[in-house]
Design a protein around this motif. Structure first.
Motif, PDB file in Angstrom:
ATOM      1  N   PHE A 164       0.468  -1.172  -0.064  1.00 15.03           N
ATOM      2  CA  PHE A 164       0.315   0.080   0.194  1.00 15.03           C
ATOM      3  C   PHE A 164       0.623   1.391   0.034  1.00 15.03           C
ATOM      4  CE2 PHE A 164      -2.837  -3.222   2.176  1.00 15.03           C
ATOM      5  CZ  PHE A 164      -3.702  -3.475   1.015  1.00 15.03           C
ATOM      6  N   MET A 193       0.744   3.573  -3.050  1.00 13.89           N
ATOM      7  CA  MET A 193      -1.152   4.001  -3.423  1.00 13.89           C
ATOM      8  C   MET A 193      -0.977   5.473  -2.371  1.00 13.89           C
ATOM      9  SD  MET A 193      -4.112   4.746  -1.700  1.00 13.89           S
ATOM     10  CE  MET A 193      -3.682   3.231   0.232  1.00 13.89           C
ATOM     11  N   THR A 232      -1.175   9.100  -3.491  1.00 13.50           N
ATOM     12  CA  THR A 232      -1.684   9.881  -3.438  1.00 13.50           C
ATOM     13  C   THR A 232      -1.221  11.331  -2.908  1.00 13.50           C
ATOM     14  OG1 THR A 232      -3.483   7.913  -3.223  1.00 13.50           O
ATOM     15  CG2 THR A 232      -3.928  10.251  -2.188  1.00 13.50           C
ATOM     16  N   ASN A 283     -11.354   3.912  -0.165  1.00 16.93           N
ATOM     17  CA  ASN A 283     -10.477   2.692   0.085  1.00 16.93           C
ATOM     18  C   ASN A 283     -10.420   1.886   0.693  1.00 16.93           C
ATOM     19  OD1 ASN A 283      -7.150   1.766  -1.000  1.00 16.93           O
ATOM     20  ND2 ASN A 283      -8.072   2.522   1.381  1.00 16.93           N
TER      21      ASN A 283
END
Length: 444
Positions: free
Chosen positions: A312, A315, A319, A367
């Motif tokens: 993760f 991501m 972001t 998410n």
């Protein structure tokens, strides 16, 4: 008109046809067409352009083309060109040419014009004085409309613009008259009765970006430039402002994308120069990124226990970087347009904080639902969602605050753009992620 047609006409030595074609083309289009020719064809075609128009075409050419033409011109051709060039175009030319050609040009101008050139060249770089022209229409307080129109007819051909005329008294600016007023008012009215006395002006040392901002804000075609004693010495015209705007925008784009600014066109810049303009920032960002690696290594135990945590990281960092870039872009734009000032920092932070909460909540919900469905692990979904909200909040704050502080410290706010902010946010997001992971995993 395309290159092949012009080349064929030049080879057939049909100069009359070439001259007639160039006569009806726009100067900027002629400059672009000549750029496609080889050197011999280019100088041949240039010599077929009418003298006054040739100077305008010359001003639109790249510095390399100008240098070649100056080198190839006879003394007579060079003097004729310089006689037709406006002062600001002459100064721009001299700033780009090698020293030997500068000397050759200065030898072709009279003492008065040489003194004006030296004065403008001595003004600070990127100041209003460095981009101004000294050719403008000046009138006296007692001049009548009829006399003003006659004066413009006699001298206007040598002025950069005749749409705004300046009323002087002992070389000091006391009023402004537009060409529209001169053409629509009674012939016997004097400039004292007609002139606008509320004057927007700049000094020779005013930053060129401020001059452009004033031209835009007040919808002016030209802006008077005064020296430190208040005497009028020139004007900044709208075409000068457009050139500054293009240069400043290009510079900001390069800085925002981790490039050292370059004034040379892409194809005229050598490979080593391109590499030099890029490698310094890339080295800095690469070395900064090693801090992220150090943090990940510090929390090795966390992702050893739960290897899925590592998947993760991209991501979260992507972001965060995107959110920070969005905020910085809006703030840099606001600073450039004079919509935002350092004094607005608390208003900006409060607004970006609210935006971050809304954006973070929306992304975290999406998410979280996705992770629960895919991994069947609510605790992992909660961990990543909390980290995501915190990352977005930090990114938004960093993205909006750094450009404001850069402006306050008299630095270019564009420095605080995507590459730098992304690097900073990457470090912060990794730290937040593993801190949250450590605490939540400790509760399990």
């Amino acid at each position: 008109m395309n290159r092949q047609i012009l080349t064929d006409l030049l080879r057939k030595r049909d100069f009359k046809a070439v001259r007639s074609i160039l006569e009806v083309m726009y100067t900027v289009d002629i400059a672009a067409l000549l750029a496609e020719l080889d050197d011999k064809e280019m100088i041949l075609a240039f010599r077929l352009i009418e003298k006054a128009k040739a100077a305008e075409v010359f001003a639109e050419m790249s510095s390399s083309m100008q240098a070649y033409l100056v080198e190839m011109f006879t003394e007579k051709e060079l003097k004729e060109l310089l006689d037709e060039l406006y002062m600001d175009d002459t100064v721009d030319l001299l700033e780009e040419l090698p020293a030997n050609l500068v000397t050759r040009i200065l030898e072709q101008v009279d003492r008065e014009k040489r003194a004006q050139i030296n004065t403008i060249l001595n003004y600070p770089e990127d100041s209003a004085g460095s981009i101004m022209t000294t050719e403008y229409v000046d009138l006296r307080r007692t001049t009548t409309v009829r006399e003003a129109m006659e004066h413009i007819k006699q001298t206007g051909i040598h002025k950069e613009t005749i749409y705004t005329c300046y009323v002087l008294e002992n070389r000091k600016l006391i009023g402004i008259v537009s060409a529209k007023d001169l053409m629509t008012m009674d012939d016997d009215l004097t400039m004292d009765e007609l002139m606008e006395k509320e004057i927007i002006s700049v000094t020779t040392h005013t930053d060129q970006e401020e001059a452009v901002r004033l031209l835009s804000r007040y919808n002016l075609l030209s802006l008077p430039v005064l020296d430190q004693q208040g005497y009028m010495v020139g004007i900044v015209t709208i075409d000068d402002a457009m050139d500054v705007l293009v240069d400043e925008t290009t510079e900001d784009m390069e800085i925002m994308n981790a490039l050292s600014p370059s004034e040379q066109p892409y194809f005229e810049t050598g490979v080593f120069r391109h590499a030099k303009n890029r490698i310094v920032w890339l080295l800095f960002l690469m070395l900064s990124a090693t801090l992220t690696q150090t943090i990940i290594a510090h929390y090795e135990a966390a992702f050893t226990a739960v290897p899925l945590l590592v998947s993760f990281i991209p991501m979260l960092t992507d972001t965060g970087g995107n959110c920070g870039s969005q905020s910085s872009t809006l703030i840099i734009r606001g600073l450039a347009l004079d919509e935002i000032h350092f004094g607005d920092i608390f208003r900006v932070v409060f607004k970006e904080f609210r935006v971050a909460i809304l954006v973070g909540a929306a992304l975290a919900i999406v998410n979280g639902v996705y992770m629960v469905i895919r991994y069947r692990d609510p605790m992992l979904a909660l961990l990543v969602s909390i980290s995501l909200v915190a990352t977005i909040l930090i990114a938004k704050m960093i993205g909006c605050v750094l450009p404001l502080f850069a402006k306050k410290l008299h630095m270019d706010p564009a420095i605080m753009a995507a590459p730098l902010i992304t690097t900073i946010v990457d470090v912060c997001s990794i730290m937040v992620y593993f801190q949250v992971a450590t605490h939540l995993l400790g509760l399990i």
